[in-house]
Design a protein around this motif. Structure first.
Motif, PDB file in Angstrom:
ATOM      1  N   LEU A   3       2.133   3.026   3.182  1.00 46.07           N
ATOM      2  CA  LEU A   3       3.221   2.427   3.963  1.00 46.07           C
ATOM      3  C   LEU A   3       4.535   2.620   3.220  1.00 46.07           C
ATOM      4  N   PHE A   4       5.647   2.440   3.912  1.00 48.47           N
ATOM      5  CA  PHE A   4       6.948   2.587   3.257  1.00 48.47           C
ATOM      6  C   PHE A   4       7.123   1.513   2.189  1.00 48.47           C
ATOM      7  N   ASP A   5       7.955   1.802   1.194  1.00 52.83           N
ATOM      8  CA  ASP A   5       8.221   0.866   0.101  1.00 52.83           C
ATOM      9  C   ASP A   5       9.219  -0.186   0.572  1.00 52.83           C
ATOM     10  N   PRO A   6       8.791  -1.460   0.731  1.00 47.42           N
ATOM     11  CA  PRO A   6       9.689  -2.484   1.239  1.00 47.42           C
ATOM     12  C   PRO A   6      10.540  -3.156   0.166  1.00 47.42           C
ATOM     13  N   PRO A  58       0.823  -1.210   0.000  1.00 53.08           N
ATOM     14  CA  PRO A  58       0.000   0.000   0.000  1.00 53.08           C
ATOM     15  C   PRO A  58       0.860   1.265   0.000  1.00 53.08           C
ATOM     16  N   GLU A  59       0.430   2.234  -0.783  1.00 51.87           N
ATOM     17  CA  GLU A  59       1.204   3.465  -0.929  1.00 51.87           C
ATOM     18  C   GLU A  59       1.334   4.246   0.367  1.00 51.87           C
ATOM     19  N   HIS A  82       4.742  -6.184   1.661  1.00 55.74           N
ATOM     20  CA  HIS A  82       3.997  -6.130   2.916  1.00 55.74           C
ATOM     21  C   HIS A  82       3.034  -7.306   3.048  1.00 55.74           C
ATOM     22  N   ALA A  83       2.445  -7.748   1.937  1.00 56.95           N
ATOM     23  CA  ALA A  83       1.468  -8.843   2.011  1.00 56.95           C
ATOM     24  C   ALA A  83       1.434  -9.604   0.702  1.00 56.95           C
TER      25      ALA A  83
END
Length: 151
Positions: free
Chosen positions: A27-30, A24-25, A37-38
């Motif tokens: 949240l931070f870019d992992p 999701p935008e 994230h998921a």
């Protein structure tokens, strides 16, 4: 024949959408860190639970003292198991990484090595757990995974 082709296209399209990875935008870019994230699966199939793979090479389980060699080998070992199910890294939905004496330097090495395997940056969901020791002396990393095989 025409109906067989249409059925093939429908099956392909259904399976192609079976797996999804979300970041999701808000949240931070992992992705620079080698995970999403998921992840989710929306179709019938088989879950494959892969035990922790160490950086031990071959049947002798030779452990290099070099940290970079161990994550690379653990990912190669993971790939051997995936291949035995006719799967690829893209089928991995979740991984857990255990790193002995975790540090930012070891994290950077892990990120570099995982990026070589998941080149398209569709990383699985991931949890990294720093640990003081693993099962065998000299083990510096262990990676377990859950993969999905669509029917």
């Amino acid at each position: 024949m025409k109906h067989s082709f249409i059925i093939f296209i429908l099956i392909y399209a259904f399976n192609a959408k079976a797996q999804s990875f979300k970041n999701p935008e808000s949240l931070f870019d992992p992705t620079p860190y080698g995970f999403s994230h998921a992840s989710s699966v929306k179709t019938a199939g088989e879950l494959i639970y892969i035990s922790g793979q160490s950086g031990g090479l071959g049947k002798e389980h030779l452990l290099s003292p070099d940290f970079r060699t161990q994550p690379k080998t653990a990912l190669e070992n993971l790939n051997v198991i995936l291949n035995s199910y006719q799967l690829k890294p893209e089928n991995v939905m979740k991984i857990t990484i255990l790193i002995v004496d975790h540090s930012s330097e070891k994290l950077k090495i892990w990120e570099e090595e995982i990026s070589k395997v998941w080149k398209d940056k569709s990383f699985p969901a991931s949890t990294l757990i720093p640990v003081p020791k693993l099962a065998l002396d000299g083990m510096q990393i262990e990676v377990d995974a859950v993969a999905f095989k669509a029917y």
